[in-house]
Design a protein around this motif. Structure first.
Motif, PDB file in Angstrom:
ATOM      1  N   MET A  69     102.413  13.772 -56.252  1.00  0.00           N
ATOM      2  CA  MET A  69     102.880  12.745 -55.319  1.00  0.00           C
ATOM      3  C   MET A  69     102.346  12.936 -53.900  1.00  0.00           C
ATOM      4  SD  MET A  69     106.681  11.438 -54.353  1.00  0.00           S
ATOM      5  CE  MET A  69     106.885  12.492 -52.937  1.00  0.00           C
ATOM      6  N   PRO A  70     102.494  14.101 -53.266  1.00  0.00           N
ATOM      7  CA  PRO A  70     101.925  14.225 -51.915  1.00  0.00           C
ATOM      8  C   PRO A  70     100.405  14.133 -51.922  1.00  0.00           C
ATOM      9  CG  PRO A  70     102.959  16.289 -52.604  1.00  0.00           C
ATOM     10  CD  PRO A  70     103.283  15.261 -53.641  1.00  0.00           C
ATOM     11  N   GLU A  71      99.780  14.564 -52.991  1.00  0.00           N
ATOM     12  CA  GLU A  71      98.324  14.424 -53.091  1.00  0.00           C
ATOM     13  C   GLU A  71      97.929  12.953 -53.149  1.00  0.00           C
ATOM     14  OE1 GLU A  71      96.039  16.844 -52.811  1.00  0.00           O
ATOM     15  OE2 GLU A  71      97.729  18.185 -52.445  1.00  0.00           O
ATOM     16  N   LEU A  76      95.926   8.076 -50.260  1.00  0.00           N
ATOM     17  CA  LEU A  76      96.162   6.720 -49.773  1.00  0.00           C
ATOM     18  C   LEU A  76      96.354   6.680 -48.254  1.00  0.00           C
ATOM     19  CD1 LEU A  76      98.618   5.571 -52.587  1.00  0.00           C
ATOM     20  CD2 LEU A  76      96.194   5.008 -52.357  1.00  0.00           C
ATOM     21  N   LEU A  77      96.061   7.806 -47.604  1.00  0.00           N
ATOM     22  CA  LEU A  77      96.173   7.940 -46.148  1.00  0.00           C
ATOM     23  C   LEU A  77      97.610   7.781 -45.653  1.00  0.00           C
ATOM     24  CD1 LEU A  77      92.916   6.098 -45.073  1.00  0.00           C
ATOM     25  CD2 LEU A  77      93.262   8.549 -45.474  1.00  0.00           C
ATOM     26  N   ILE A  78      98.540   8.259 -46.480  1.00  0.00           N
ATOM     27  CA  ILE A  78      99.963   8.275 -46.140  1.00  0.00           C
ATOM     28  C   ILE A  78     100.333   9.733 -45.875  1.00  0.00           C
ATOM     29  CG2 ILE A  78     102.307   7.849 -46.974  1.00  0.00           C
ATOM     30  CD1 ILE A  78     101.020   5.774 -48.928  1.00  0.00           C
ATOM     31  N   ASP A  79     101.063   9.978 -44.806  1.00  0.00           N
ATOM     32  CA  ASP A  79     101.486  11.331 -44.465  1.00  0.00           C
ATOM     33  C   ASP A  79     102.798  11.654 -45.200  1.00  0.00           C
ATOM     34  OD1 ASP A  79     102.436  13.677 -43.307  1.00  0.00           O
ATOM     35  OD2 ASP A  79     101.846  13.096 -41.284  1.00  0.00           O
ATOM     36  N   PRO A  80     102.754  12.538 -46.215  1.00  0.00           N
ATOM     37  CA  PRO A  80     103.967  12.839 -46.974  1.00  0.00           C
ATOM     38  C   PRO A  80     105.071  13.456 -46.118  1.00  0.00           C
ATOM     39  CG  PRO A  80     102.110  14.164 -47.773  1.00  0.00           C
ATOM     40  CD  PRO A  80     101.587  13.259 -46.715  1.00  0.00           C
ATOM     41  N   THR A  81     104.701  14.217 -45.102  1.00  0.00           N
ATOM     42  CA  THR A  81     105.709  14.825 -44.233  1.00  0.00           C
ATOM     43  C   THR A  81     106.464  13.755 -43.456  1.00  0.00           C
ATOM     44  OG1 THR A  81     104.356  16.816 -44.044  1.00  0.00           O
ATOM     45  CG2 THR A  81     106.081  16.514 -42.392  1.00  0.00           C
ATOM     46  N   GLU A  82     105.754  12.773 -42.936  1.00  0.00           N
ATOM     47  CA  GLU A  82     106.398  11.675 -42.205  1.00  0.00           C
ATOM     48  C   GLU A  82     107.289  10.844 -43.135  1.00  0.00           C
ATOM     49  OE1 GLU A  82     106.668  10.602 -38.957  1.00  0.00           O
ATOM     50  OE2 GLU A  82     105.859  12.592 -38.571  1.00  0.00           O
ATOM     51  N   VAL A  83     106.814  10.603 -44.347  1.00  0.00           N
ATOM     52  CA  VAL A  83     107.619   9.832 -45.298  1.00  0.00           C
ATOM     53  C   VAL A  83     108.909  10.581 -45.597  1.00  0.00           C
ATOM     54  CG1 VAL A  83     107.739   8.875 -47.634  1.00  0.00           C
ATOM     55  CG2 VAL A  83     105.629   8.655 -46.298  1.00  0.00           C
ATOM     56  N   GLU A  84     108.797  11.883 -45.834  1.00  0.00           N
ATOM     57  CA  GLU A  84     110.000  12.662 -46.124  1.00  0.00           C
ATOM     58  C   GLU A  84     110.969  12.642 -44.954  1.00  0.00           C
ATOM     59  OE1 GLU A  84     111.512  17.006 -47.694  1.00  0.00           O
ATOM     60  OE2 GLU A  84     109.407  16.779 -47.125  1.00  0.00           O
ATOM     61  N   GLY A 114      88.374  10.972 -56.654  1.00  0.00           N
ATOM     62  CA  GLY A 114      88.424  10.118 -55.474  1.00  0.00           C
ATOM     63  C   GLY A 114      88.653   8.652 -55.792  1.00  0.00           C
ATOM     64  N   THR A 115      89.028   8.352 -57.028  1.00  0.00           N
ATOM     65  CA  THR A 115      89.257   6.956 -57.418  1.00  0.00           C
ATOM     66  C   THR A 115      90.731   6.557 -57.369  1.00  0.00           C
ATOM     67  OG1 THR A 115      89.355   7.592 -59.754  1.00  0.00           O
ATOM     68  CG2 THR A 115      87.195   6.898 -58.888  1.00  0.00           C
ATOM     69  N   ALA A 116      91.606   7.496 -57.008  1.00  0.00           N
ATOM     70  CA  ALA A 116      93.042   7.205 -56.988  1.00  0.00           C
ATOM     71  C   ALA A 116      93.409   5.997 -56.133  1.00  0.00           C
ATOM     72  CB  ALA A 116      93.817   8.448 -56.539  1.00  0.00           C
ATOM     73  N   PRO A 117      92.820   5.812 -54.947  1.00  0.00           N
ATOM     74  CA  PRO A 117      93.228   4.674 -54.122  1.00  0.00           C
ATOM     75  C   PRO A 117      93.020   3.306 -54.767  1.00  0.00           C
ATOM     76  CG  PRO A 117      92.084   6.277 -52.768  1.00  0.00           C
ATOM     77  CD  PRO A 117      91.919   6.711 -54.203  1.00  0.00           C
ATOM     78  N   ARG A 134     101.909   2.251 -47.333  1.00  0.00           N
ATOM     79  CA  ARG A 134     100.565   2.095 -46.758  1.00  0.00           C
ATOM     80  C   ARG A 134     100.574   1.116 -45.579  1.00  0.00           C
ATOM     81  NH1 ARG A 134      96.484   1.116 -51.793  1.00  0.00           N
ATOM     82  NH2 ARG A 134      94.865   1.996 -50.478  1.00  0.00           N
ATOM     83  N   ALA A 135     101.508   0.198 -45.579  1.00  0.00           N
ATOM     84  CA  ALA A 135     101.565  -0.833 -44.540  1.00  0.00           C
ATOM     85  C   ALA A 135     102.390  -0.414 -43.324  1.00  0.00           C
ATOM     86  CB  ALA A 135     102.143  -2.119 -45.133  1.00  0.00           C
ATOM     87  N   ILE A 136     102.957   0.784 -43.339  1.00  0.00           N
ATOM     88  CA  ILE A 136     103.799   1.243 -42.230  1.00  0.00           C
ATOM     89  C   ILE A 136     102.972   2.171 -41.343  1.00  0.00           C
ATOM     90  CG2 ILE A 136     105.901   2.503 -41.597  1.00  0.00           C
ATOM     91  CD1 ILE A 136     107.036   1.700 -44.363  1.00  0.00           C
ATOM     92  N   PRO A 137     102.618   1.720 -40.162  1.00  0.00           N
ATOM     93  CA  PRO A 137     101.734   2.519 -39.288  1.00  0.00           C
ATOM     94  C   PRO A 137     102.274   3.914 -38.972  1.00  0.00           C
ATOM     95  CG  PRO A 137     102.011   0.300 -38.406  1.00  0.00           C
ATOM     96  CD  PRO A 137     102.966   0.427 -39.568  1.00  0.00           C
ATOM     97  N   GLU A 138     103.587   4.058 -38.861  1.00  0.00           N
ATOM     98  CA  GLU A 138     104.188   5.332 -38.474  1.00  0.00           C
ATOM     99  C   GLU A 138     103.985   6.436 -39.512  1.00  0.00           C
ATOM    100  OE1 GLU A 138     106.036   2.035 -36.347  1.00  0.00           O
ATOM    101  OE2 GLU A 138     105.924   2.442 -38.489  1.00  0.00           O
ATOM    102  N   VAL A 139     103.673   6.075 -40.746  1.00  0.00           N
ATOM    103  CA  VAL A 139     103.507   7.103 -41.783  1.00  0.00           C
ATOM    104  C   VAL A 139     102.035   7.250 -42.207  1.00  0.00           C
ATOM    105  CG1 VAL A 139     105.875   6.877 -42.624  1.00  0.00           C
ATOM    106  CG2 VAL A 139     104.041   5.571 -43.732  1.00  0.00           C
ATOM    107  N   ARG A 140     101.152   6.579 -41.503  1.00  0.00           N
ATOM    108  CA  ARG A 140      99.721   6.679 -41.815  1.00  0.00           C
ATOM    109  C   ARG A 140      99.170   8.000 -41.308  1.00  0.00           C
ATOM    110  NH1 ARG A 140      97.136   3.506 -45.107  1.00  0.00           N
ATOM    111  NH2 ARG A 140      95.300   3.480 -43.821  1.00  0.00           N
ATOM    112  N   LEU A 141      98.277   8.603 -42.067  1.00  0.00           N
ATOM    113  CA  LEU A 141      97.570   9.792 -41.609  1.00  0.00           C
ATOM    114  C   LEU A 141      96.613   9.398 -40.506  1.00  0.00           C
ATOM    115  CD1 LEU A 141      96.751  11.652 -44.934  1.00  0.00           C
ATOM    116  CD2 LEU A 141      98.270  12.433 -43.114  1.00  0.00           C
TER     117      LEU A 141
END
Length: 142
Positions: A69-71, A76-84, A114-117, A134-141
């Motif tokens: 999941m965090p991988e 997907l350029l989502i920060d798992p720490t921010e999401v948590e 590298g095809t996951a996205p 992915r659409a939430i700027p605050e959790v984007r890497l």
């Protein structure tokens, strides 16, 4: 994907399951669960915000059942720490979905290649939530 217990991107459930599993190294999952009384299971589950049945299921799945999941989030350029931090209950629910997943081989292959996205929507139980995140700027890497 060999994350350590101190890796906060894995979340509290993964760390608790890992702690429980390490506590009974060498014991089968059935032996580990059998060693706990119902109150202990209930108390631990309550502390995690899950049902006792979910805790048992997660313990049986093992400490690395949701490592993908965090991988996937990072792919997907989502920060798992921010999401948590921002969406703790959602993060927990996504971990549970990931731990139950039957498409781990495909997921790992896509993450490695590298095809996951582009491919995850075809098999990932968390795909809807991941697309919303992915659409939430605050959790984007960054």
């Amino acid at each position: 994907m060999g994350q350590t217990t101190n890796d906060h991107s894995r979340g509290p459930l993964a760390r608790i399951v890992e702690w429980i599993t390490r506590g009974w190294e060498g014991a089968s999952e059935a032996e580990m669960i059998a060693a706990l009384d119902e109150k202990t299971i209930s108390d631990i589950a309550h502390d995690c915000g899950i049902s006792p049945e979910q805790l048992v299921e997660l313990a049986k799945a093992g400490p690395h059942a949701a490592d993908e999941m965090p991988e996937m989030m990072r792919a997907l350029l989502i920060d798992p720490t921010e999401v948590e931090l921002r969406f703790r209950a959602l993060f927990r629910d996504m971990q549970i979905n990931c731990s139950r997943c039957h498409a781990k081989r495909q997921c790992r292959t896509d993450l490695k290649d590298g095809t996951a996205p582009t491919e995850f929507v075809d098999y990932c139980a968390n795909s809807d939530d991941l697309n919303v995140l992915r659409a939430i700027p605050e959790v984007r890497l960054h």
